[in-house]
Design an enzyme around this catalytic site. Sequence first.
Site, short mmCIF file in Angstrom:
data_model
loop_
_atom_site.label_atom_id
_atom_site.label_comp_id
_atom_site.label_asym_id
_atom_site.label_seq_id
_atom_site.Cartn_x
_atom_site.Cartn_y
_atom_site.Cartn_z
N TYR A 291 -1.95 -12.28 -19.82
CA TYR A 291 -1.45 -11.11 -20.56
C TYR A 291 -0.10 -11.36 -21.24
CZ TYR A 291 0.28 -6.21 -20.89
OH TYR A 291 0.81 -5.02 -21.30
N LYS B 46 8.37 -15.17 -6.23
CA LYS B 46 9.26 -15.04 -7.39
C LYS B 46 10.70 -15.34 -6.97
CE LYS B 46 6.22 -13.77 -10.52
NZ LYS B 46 5.83 -14.70 -11.56
N ASN C 147 -7.79 -16.70 -13.83
CA ASN C 147 -7.72 -15.24 -13.98
C ASN C 147 -7.53 -14.89 -15.45
OD1 ASN C 147 -7.56 -12.55 -13.17
ND2 ASN C 147 -5.36 -12.65 -12.79
N SER D 30 10.54 -11.33 -11.85
CA SER D 30 10.11 -9.93 -11.75
C SER D 30 11.21 -9.10 -11.11
CB SER D 30 8.87 -9.87 -10.86
OG SER D 30 8.59 -8.55 -10.47
N PHE E 242 10.36 -5.84 -15.85
CA PHE E 242 10.11 -4.57 -15.16
C PHE E 242 8.60 -4.29 -15.25
CE2 PHE E 242 13.98 -3.20 -13.17
CZ PHE E 242 14.73 -4.31 -13.47
N ARG F 71 9.14 4.32 -12.99
CA ARG F 71 9.24 2.89 -13.32
C ARG F 71 9.75 2.72 -14.74
NH1 ARG F 71 8.51 3.08 -8.78
NH2 ARG F 71 7.10 1.93 -7.40
N TYR G 69 3.94 -12.14 -2.72
CA TYR G 69 4.05 -12.33 -4.17
C TYR G 69 5.52 -12.24 -4.59
CZ TYR G 69 4.55 -10.58 -8.91
OH TYR G 69 5.01 -10.37 -10.19
N PRO H 188 1.64 1.93 0.33
CA PRO H 188 2.66 1.23 1.13
C PRO H 188 3.45 0.23 0.28
CG PRO H 188 0.53 1.18 2.26
CD PRO H 188 0.28 1.77 0.89
C1 UD1 Z 1 3.93 -3.83 -8.98
C2 UD1 Z 1 4.63 -4.74 -8.01
C3 UD1 Z 1 5.49 -5.72 -8.76
C4 UD1 Z 1 4.67 -6.46 -9.80
C5 UD1 Z 1 4.01 -5.44 -10.71
C6 UD1 Z 1 3.12 -6.11 -11.75
C7 UD1 Z 1 5.16 -3.67 -5.85
C8 UD1 Z 1 6.19 -3.01 -5.02
N1 UD1 Z 1 5.49 -3.99 -7.09
O1 UD1 Z 1 4.90 -3.02 -9.60
O2 UD1 Z 1 6.01 -6.65 -7.85
O3 UD1 Z 1 5.50 -7.32 -10.53
O4 UD1 Z 1 3.21 -4.56 -9.95
O5 UD1 Z 1 1.99 -6.65 -11.15
O6 UD1 Z 1 4.05 -3.89 -5.42
N2 UD1 Z 1 0.42 4.07 -9.40
C9 UD1 Z 1 -0.42 5.14 -9.18
N3 UD1 Z 1 -1.77 4.94 -9.22
C10 UD1 Z 1 -2.31 3.72 -9.48
C11 UD1 Z 1 -1.45 2.61 -9.73
C12 UD1 Z 1 -0.09 2.83 -9.66
O7 UD1 Z 1 0.04 6.28 -8.94
O8 UD1 Z 1 -3.56 3.61 -9.50
C13 UD1 Z 1 1.87 4.29 -9.39
C14 UD1 Z 1 2.64 3.48 -8.36
O9 UD1 Z 1 2.72 4.17 -7.15
C15 UD1 Z 1 3.99 3.30 -9.05
C16 UD1 Z 1 3.63 3.24 -10.54
O10 UD1 Z 1 2.35 3.84 -10.64
O11 UD1 Z 1 4.79 4.44 -8.85
C17 UD1 Z 1 3.57 1.82 -11.10
O12 UD1 Z 1 2.70 1.04 -10.28
P1 UD1 Z 1 2.25 -0.44 -10.71
O13 UD1 Z 1 1.75 -0.40 -12.11
O14 UD1 Z 1 1.31 -0.93 -9.66
O15 UD1 Z 1 3.58 -1.28 -10.74
P2 UD1 Z 1 4.71 -1.47 -9.60
O16 UD1 Z 1 4.22 -1.05 -8.27
O17 UD1 Z 1 5.96 -0.87 -10.10
#
Ligand code: UD1
Length: 336
Positions: A11, A153, A35, A124, A178, A231, A149, A293
């Site tokens: 990506y 990093k 992937n 990251s 980010f 975020r 993971y 979590p």
């Molecule tokens: C995560 C990883 C980060 C990684 C990034 C890209 C953690 C703590 N962080 O970031 O290390 O670099 O992915 O792969 O694991 N959310 C929902 N529903 C969903 C998916 C996400 O509500 O189905 C929410 C999450 O709770 C969060 C936000 O959306 O508040 C962003 O989530 P996500 O896109 O997974 O990114 P991060 O968790 O910030």
Amino acid sequence: MTILLTGAAGYIGSHTAVALAEAGYDVAIVDDFSNSSSEAVRRCEELTGRKMPLYEADVADKAAMEKIFAETKPEAVMHFAGFKAVGESVAKPLKYYRNNLDTTLTLLECMAEAGCKRFIFSSSATVYGAKAAVPYTEDSETGGCTNPYGWTKFMIEQIAAGAAVADPDMSVVLLRYFNPVGAHASGRIGENPSGIPNNLMPYITQVAVGRLPHLNVFGNDYDTPDGTGVRDYIHVVDLAAGHVKALEYALGHTGTEIFNLGTGHGVSVLELVHAFEKATGVKVPYEIAPRRPGDLASVYADCSKAERVLGWKAVKSVEDMCADSWRWQSSNPNGY
Ligand code: UD1
């Protein structure tokens, strides 16, 4: 001047390949397609009208990488290759440490042997772990990562910085991303996760396109304005432009430098859902689910250093991120 990109069928690498080619650099790519798809690279060539030599190899394969260095003679290396699924890294930590560290060590060894001195790494915001207060600056405390993971990093940052200490002619730029979202405005390249997406934006677009029934919002009781997680979403095309600036910087400096690449603005899960609906006219059904979590309430960057030192700033809006993600997903409903 050739820049060797690892993992650029993926990506962020594919969008950066386009940005580099448009800036006039020759791009060579090594990817094992574990992937990703070679179709992404074909489309990068089509978008830019430039050839991008593509080598199918595991970056940890020293003999294969030595040949690739000998053939491409890169001036700089951008290292995107790596496993990135947070949940899988908890279940299979050794797989993550083995792959992400081995690839990096092999790459740095090959660079040293070939006299290639410029290394740009896809780090990251996860390296800040749960320790620092937002907004994160590059000086915020790192460590305390919540999964293997994230630790890979963190460790790779140490390894690369150590290489630059040992070789005073070397330049290492660590880019702390980010939350990259969006896609090239053409809709030809974009994020193509295998299986059910872990990250928010691809989940939203797959709900919107009808592949998944509804979004689960992980928690609405965080200490944030609407209770959902906040975020710093950054458009992948802005992120790619940041890599071109980082390369220019690396070509003119030595030592290690770290930059946050984000927008500096926090956006909640529900704000993103509503922005997506407004930008695309497509409804995204959602349900509130328990917290995931390891998630933090609020993560966003202070990006003033990148602006000051690199002359880079994210310019695309949340609406652009949503519209471009949707153009990619709706015109490629099953990915590449
Ligand atoms: C995560 C990883 C980060 C990684 C990034 C890209 C953690 C703590 N962080 O970031 O290390 O670099 O992915 O792969 O694991 N959310 C929902 N529903 C969903 C998916 C996400 O509500 O189905 C929410 C999450 O709770 C969060 C936000 O959306 O508040 C962003 O989530 P996500 O896109 O997974 O990114 P991060 O968790 O910030």
